[in-house]
Design a protein around this motif. Sequence first.
Motif, PDB file in Angstrom:
ATOM      1  N   ARG A  81       0.965  -0.613   0.114  1.00 34.16           N
ATOM      2  CA  ARG A  81       0.507   0.219  -0.238  1.00 34.16           C
ATOM      3  C   ARG A  81       0.948   1.486   0.218  1.00 34.16           C
ATOM      4  NH1 ARG A  81      -4.417  -2.503  -0.870  1.00 34.16           N
ATOM      5  NH2 ARG A  81      -5.238  -4.444   0.035  1.00 34.16           N
ATOM      6  N   THR A  82       0.489   2.346  -0.733  1.00 35.87           N
ATOM      7  CA  THR A  82       0.935   3.366  -0.222  1.00 35.87           C
ATOM      8  C   THR A  82       0.882   4.483   0.534  1.00 35.87           C
ATOM      9  OG1 THR A  82      -0.923   4.595  -1.639  1.00 35.87           O
ATOM     10  CG2 THR A  82       0.654   3.874  -2.568  1.00 35.87           C
ATOM     11  N   ARG A  83       1.208   5.239   0.617  1.00 36.07           N
ATOM     12  CA  ARG A  83       1.230   6.166   2.111  1.00 36.07           C
ATOM     13  C   ARG A  83      -0.308   6.459   2.247  1.00 36.07           C
ATOM     14  NH1 ARG A  83       4.668   7.739   6.321  1.00 36.07           N
ATOM     15  NH2 ARG A  83       4.038   9.257   7.326  1.00 36.07           N
ATOM     16  N   ARG A  84      -0.547   7.271   1.186  1.00 38.94           N
ATOM     17  CA  ARG A  84      -2.012   8.060   0.766  1.00 38.94           C
ATOM     18  C   ARG A  84      -2.708   6.784   0.756  1.00 38.94           C
ATOM     19  NH1 ARG A  84      -3.023  12.178  -3.657  1.00 38.94           N
ATOM     20  NH2 ARG A  84      -5.166  12.436  -2.636  1.00 38.94           N
ATOM     21  N   GLU A  85      -3.190   6.265   0.432  1.00 38.12           N
ATOM     22  CA  GLU A  85      -4.223   4.680   1.022  1.00 38.12           C
ATOM     23  C   GLU A  85      -4.423   4.265   2.189  1.00 38.12           C
ATOM     24  OE1 GLU A  85      -3.976   1.616  -3.120  1.00 38.12           O
ATOM     25  OE2 GLU A  85      -2.260   1.976  -1.571  1.00 38.12           O
ATOM     26  N   LEU A  86      -3.278   4.660   3.190  1.00 35.83           N
ATOM     27  CA  LEU A  86      -3.105   3.738   4.589  1.00 35.83           C
ATOM     28  C   LEU A  86      -3.823   5.108   5.526  1.00 35.83           C
ATOM     29  CD1 LEU A  86      -0.176   1.883   4.965  1.00 35.83           C
ATOM     30  CD2 LEU A  86      -2.234   1.183   4.800  1.00 35.83           C
ATOM     31  N   GLU A  87      -3.763   6.724   4.666  1.00 36.19           N
ATOM     32  CA  GLU A  87      -4.363   7.655   4.907  1.00 36.19           C
ATOM     33  C   GLU A  87      -5.474   7.564   5.145  1.00 36.19           C
ATOM     34  OE1 GLU A  87      -1.689  10.914   3.848  1.00 36.19           O
ATOM     35  OE2 GLU A  87      -0.103  11.365   5.175  1.00 36.19           O
ATOM     36  N   ARG A  88      -5.815   6.845   3.753  1.00 38.92           N
ATOM     37  CA  ARG A  88      -7.452   7.246   3.715  1.00 38.92           C
ATOM     38  C   ARG A  88      -8.402   5.932   4.268  1.00 38.92           C
ATOM     39  NH1 ARG A  88      -7.205   8.194  -1.637  1.00 38.92           N
ATOM     40  NH2 ARG A  88      -6.326   6.269  -1.849  1.00 38.92           N
ATOM     41  N   TYR A  89      -7.644   4.617   4.363  1.00 38.95           N
ATOM     42  CA  TYR A  89      -7.855   3.833   5.164  1.00 38.95           C
ATOM     43  C   TYR A  89      -8.576   4.339   6.493  1.00 38.95           C
ATOM     44  CZ  TYR A  89      -8.538  -0.965   7.188  1.00 38.95           C
ATOM     45  OH  TYR A  89      -8.780  -1.923   7.174  1.00 38.95           O
ATOM     46  N   LEU A  90      -7.713   4.619   6.758  1.00 36.61           N
ATOM     47  CA  LEU A  90      -7.446   4.671   8.772  1.00 36.61           C
ATOM     48  C   LEU A  90      -8.024   5.956   8.753  1.00 36.61           C
ATOM     49  CD1 LEU A  90      -3.862   5.048  10.097  1.00 36.61           C
ATOM     50  CD2 LEU A  90      -5.646   3.288  10.266  1.00 36.61           C
ATOM     51  N   LYS A  91      -8.509   6.705   8.460  1.00 37.36           N
ATOM     52  CA  LYS A  91      -9.435   8.344   8.118  1.00 37.36           C
ATOM     53  C   LYS A  91     -11.281   7.852   8.152  1.00 37.36           C
ATOM     54  CE  LYS A  91     -10.320  12.772   6.352  1.00 37.36           C
ATOM     55  NZ  LYS A  91     -10.139  13.360   5.467  1.00 37.36           N
ATOM     56  N   GLN A  92     -11.127   6.789   7.229  1.00 34.67           N
ATOM     57  CA  GLN A  92     -12.325   6.678   6.937  1.00 34.67           C
ATOM     58  C   GLN A  92     -12.917   5.213   8.058  1.00 34.67           C
ATOM     59  OE1 GLN A  92     -11.807   3.622   3.152  1.00 34.67           O
ATOM     60  NE2 GLN A  92     -12.514   5.873   1.956  1.00 34.67           N
ATOM     61  N   ARG A  93     -11.591   5.084   9.189  1.00 36.38           N
ATOM     62  CA  ARG A  93     -12.402   4.334  10.237  1.00 36.38           C
ATOM     63  C   ARG A  93     -12.003   4.685  11.300  1.00 36.38           C
ATOM     64  NH1 ARG A  93     -11.522   1.704   6.208  1.00 36.38           N
ATOM     65  NH2 ARG A  93     -12.046  -0.525   5.984  1.00 36.38           N
ATOM     66  N   GLY A  94     -12.385   6.282  11.559  1.00 37.45           N
ATOM     67  CA  GLY A  94     -12.381   6.968  11.887  1.00 37.45           C
ATOM     68  C   GLY A  94     -11.145   7.763  12.951  1.00 37.45           C
ATOM     69  N   TYR A  95      -9.982   7.174  12.653  1.00 37.03           N
ATOM     70  CA  TYR A  95      -8.562   7.450  13.598  1.00 37.03           C
ATOM     71  C   TYR A  95      -8.348   8.602  13.419  1.00 37.03           C
ATOM     72  CZ  TYR A  95      -8.278   2.589  13.712  1.00 37.03           C
ATOM     73  OH  TYR A  95      -8.396   0.937  14.780  1.00 37.03           O
ATOM     74  N   SER A  96      -7.684   9.414  14.500  1.00 35.12           N
ATOM     75  CA  SER A  96      -7.605  10.704  14.281  1.00 35.12           C
ATOM     76  C   SER A  96      -6.083  11.289  14.004  1.00 35.12           C
ATOM     77  CB  SER A  96      -6.879  11.401  15.833  1.00 35.12           C
ATOM     78  OG  SER A  96      -5.979  10.755  16.083  1.00 35.12           O
TER      79      SER A  96
END
Length: 129
Positions: A75-90
Motif C-alpha cells: 500500500r502507499t502512504r496515501r492509501e493507508l491515510e485514507r483507510y485509517l481516516k475512513q475508520r475514524g482514527y485521529s
Amino acid sequence: MPDITGFETQGRRKQEILILLDGEPWEKLDAETVVRQGLRQGMALDRAAQERLLAADHAVRARKAAAGYCARGPRTRRELERYLKQRGYSAAATRSALEILSDSGTLDETRSADAVIARRRRGGYGPRR
C-alpha cells in the motif's frame, strides 16, 4: 484521583483489557497498550494520564489496523491515510502509525509502485499500448 483496582480480559482472543478504576469499569484498552504503558493495580491515574493512555491506545490500534491492511498487499502512504481516516482514527494516531510502519519497512512506496507496474503489465497496459 482514581486508582486502578483491576483488569478484566475481554474478547475471544483476550486482545482487549477492561481497566477498572476504583472498582468501576473505565475503558477497554488493547493488551499491547497495557503492557507498554506499564499499567498495574494500585496505580493512580489523573485526568491527564487517562488522556495520554487513550491517545497511546488509539495509536496502537491505528498501527495494527494499517499493518493488517498492508498484509493484504503493498500500500502507499496515501492509501493507508485514507483507510485509517475512513475508520475514524485521529490525524495524530495516523501519523504515528505510518511513521512506525515506514521505519519498520512495512510501508514501502517503491514496493507499492513495483506492484502496480507489474499488475498493469500482466493486464496488457505497458508503455507501447
